[in-house]
Design a protein around this motif. Structure first.
Motif, PDB file in Angstrom:
ATOM      1  N   ARG A 145      41.633 -10.110   4.523  1.00 34.83           N
ATOM      2  CA  ARG A 145      42.461 -10.958   5.374  1.00 34.83           C
ATOM      3  C   ARG A 145      43.881 -11.036   4.830  1.00 34.83           C
ATOM      4  O   ARG A 145      44.852 -10.957   5.585  1.00 34.83           O
ATOM      5  N   PHE A 146      44.022 -11.152   3.517  1.00 32.95           N
ATOM      6  CA  PHE A 146      45.350 -11.217   2.918  1.00 32.95           C
ATOM      7  C   PHE A 146      46.104  -9.906   3.107  1.00 32.95           C
ATOM      8  O   PHE A 146      47.325  -9.912   3.330  1.00 32.95           O
ATOM      9  N   ARG A 147      45.421  -8.791   3.008  1.00 32.20           N
ATOM     10  CA  ARG A 147      46.091  -7.507   3.241  1.00 32.20           C
ATOM     11  C   ARG A 147      46.606  -7.432   4.674  1.00 32.20           C
ATOM     12  O   ARG A 147      47.725  -6.977   4.921  1.00 32.20           O
ATOM     13  N   ASP A 148      45.787  -7.891   5.611  1.00 33.87           N
ATOM     14  CA  ASP A 148      46.210  -7.870   7.019  1.00 33.87           C
ATOM     15  C   ASP A 148      47.406  -8.796   7.242  1.00 33.87           C
ATOM     16  O   ASP A 148      48.359  -8.444   7.951  1.00 33.87           O
ATOM     17  N   LEU A 149      47.362  -9.979   6.633  1.00 34.62           N
ATOM     18  CA  LEU A 149      48.472 -10.919   6.781  1.00 34.62           C
ATOM     19  C   LEU A 149      49.751 -10.358   6.170  1.00 34.62           C
ATOM     20  O   LEU A 149      50.850 -10.526   6.712  1.00 34.62           O
ATOM     21  N   ALA A 150      49.610  -9.689   5.033  1.00 36.21           N
ATOM     22  CA  ALA A 150      50.779  -9.103   4.378  1.00 36.21           C
ATOM     23  C   ALA A 150      51.373  -7.984   5.225  1.00 36.21           C
ATOM     24  O   ALA A 150      52.601  -7.906   5.393  1.00 36.21           O
ATOM     25  N   ASP A 151      50.527  -7.127   5.746  1.00 39.60           N
ATOM     26  CA  ASP A 151      51.013  -6.039   6.600  1.00 39.60           C
ATOM     27  C   ASP A 151      51.770  -6.586   7.803  1.00 39.60           C
ATOM     28  O   ASP A 151      52.834  -6.073   8.174  1.00 39.60           O
ATOM     29  N   ASP A 152      51.226  -7.633   8.402  1.00 40.72           N
ATOM     30  CA  ASP A 152      51.865  -8.205   9.585  1.00 40.72           C
ATOM     31  C   ASP A 152      53.174  -8.901   9.214  1.00 40.72           C
ATOM     32  O   ASP A 152      54.189  -8.764   9.917  1.00 40.72           O
ATOM     33  N   ALA A 153      53.177  -9.629   8.108  1.00 38.67           N
ATOM     34  CA  ALA A 153      54.373 -10.382   7.710  1.00 38.67           C
ATOM     35  C   ALA A 153      55.529  -9.461   7.358  1.00 38.67           C
ATOM     36  O   ALA A 153      56.688  -9.755   7.658  1.00 38.67           O
ATOM     37  N   MET A 154      55.222  -8.312   6.718  1.00 34.97           N
ATOM     38  CA  MET A 154      56.278  -7.411   6.263  1.00 34.97           C
ATOM     39  C   MET A 154      56.654  -6.358   7.298  1.00 34.97           C
ATOM     40  O   MET A 154      57.527  -5.536   7.053  1.00 34.97           O
ATOM     41  N   ARG A 155      56.012  -6.400   8.451  1.00 31.76           N
ATOM     42  CA  ARG A 155      56.357  -5.456   9.515  1.00 31.76           C
ATOM     43  C   ARG A 155      57.601  -5.959  10.248  1.00 31.76           C
ATOM     44  O   ARG A 155      57.665  -7.111  10.685  1.00 31.76           O
ATOM     45  N   VAL A 156      58.593  -5.100  10.374  1.00 33.06           N
ATOM     46  CA  VAL A 156      59.813  -5.463  11.101  1.00 33.06           C
ATOM     47  C   VAL A 156      59.503  -5.372  12.590  1.00 33.06           C
ATOM     48  O   VAL A 156      59.311  -4.288  13.135  1.00 33.06           O
ATOM     49  N   LYS A 157      59.451  -6.508  13.254  1.00 26.68           N
ATOM     50  CA  LYS A 157      58.999  -6.549  14.646  1.00 26.68           C
ATOM     51  C   LYS A 157      60.123  -6.288  15.641  1.00 26.68           C
ATOM     52  O   LYS A 157      59.884  -5.858  16.752  1.00 26.68           O
TER      53      LYS A 157
END
Length: 313
Positions: free
Chosen positions: A32-44
């Motif tokens: 879950r933390f990996r998924d949250l990190a990927d989403d947070a650091m993705r430039v949307k």
């Protein structure tokens, strides 16, 4: 904790065997933390990101743009290498989070390997944080990279000595290339009284050859995680004072791991992920606030669930 622990009963949390349910819960929070990190650091919003001139990243790019060639071109190359290096260490750290997820689920349960893997996660994140550190100016950032790059080149050369002439020639060429690039970037060597290279300076800002990882962990990791580096060092370095506990728990029959080891590893890994997300947002001007908020909520909820599972509540 009173809602999950028997009232008045003294219990050392997680000093119990690793059950399948507990392992599944621990592995799930890491994923879950990996998924949250990927989403947070993705430039949307790529367009807004490219047009933003307020981020530290954009300010440093503009600072280099203001230089004259050939120094401008050389500094841009070094700055680009800095970004690549920080990104590489960050990706390697997250890959070891994934490895930790699988290690926790291993049967028979792991003993000390979770702590060793979490140490790699933390070190990878700290390298990225050391380079992205938003509290330092560009010149110090480049000086830090200069030292790290030279350390890597010399390590590669030492390794090549055991591999043969072809590898030695490649390592020597790499070292010469690094020295030439740093010279062109006007990174000046700093030597001690004995002539040993101890760091670099760039336009008045200095940095050592490498970061002090113990100090970096104490400074950069979350405040809710006390002494994370020392927590993992005994296991990572195979020290008897640390690993002997697993033999005592086994009562003479091999080694036995306990839930406390897994919890320590998971908390270190989660703290490391939070750290890299935070510094990424600060350096690139990306809003990671919602991701960090979700991580905090998920971490606290996991802790209560894990206590209940480990102690049968």
């Amino acid at each position: 904790m009173n809602d999950v622990m028997p009232e008045g009963e003294a219990v050392r949390l997680f000093t119990v065997p690793i059950t399948g349910e507990f392992a599944q819960e621990a592995a799930a929070i890491l994923e879950r933390f990996r998924d949250l990190a990927d989403d947070a650091m993705r430039v949307k919003d790529i367009e807004a990101f490219e047009q933003d001139t307020t981020s530290l990243f954009r300010q440093e790019t503009a600072e280099i743009d203001a230089l004259s060639d050939p120094l401008r071109t050389e500094r841009h190359s070094l700055h680009g290498l800095l970004l690549e290096t920080a990104d590489l260490t960050k990706d390697n750290a997250l890959d070891h989070v994934r490895a930790l997820e699988h290690d926790i689920l291993m049967q028979p349960p792991p003993v000390w390997s979770p702590l060793t893997l979490s140490r790699v996660v933390m070190e990878g994140v700290l390298f990225a944080e050391y380079l992205f550190d938003p509290t330092i100016p560009l010149n110090k950032r480049l000086a830090r990279l200069a030292g790290m790059w030279m350390i890597d080149a010399t390590h590669a050369q030492k390794q090549a000595e055991a591999l043969g002439p072809e590898d030695q020639a490649k390592a020597a060429a790499m070292l010469a290339y690094v020295e030439d690039c740093l010279r062109k970037c006007q990174a000046t060597e700093r030597r001690n009284g004995n002539g040993k290279l101890v760091g670099y300076g760039v336009d008045g800002e200095t940095a050592p050859m490498d970061m002090n990882i113990t100090e970096r962990a104490a400074k950069a990791m979350p405040a809710w995680l006390p002494a994370p580096f020392r927590l993992t060092s005994g296991a990572a370095h195979n020290r008897p004072w640390m690993i002997g506990r697993a033999k005592d728990l086994a009562e003479g029959d091999g080694l036995v791991g306990e839930a406390a080891t897994v919890m320590a590893a998971v908390m270190v890994a989660m703290g490391a992920v939070e750290t890299v997300v935070k510094v990424f947002g600060e350096y690139f001007g990306v809003d990671v606030g919602e991701g960090l908020r979700q991580m905090e909520e998920e971490r606290e909820a996991f802790l209560y669930r894990a206590i209940g599972i480990a102690h049968g509540q």
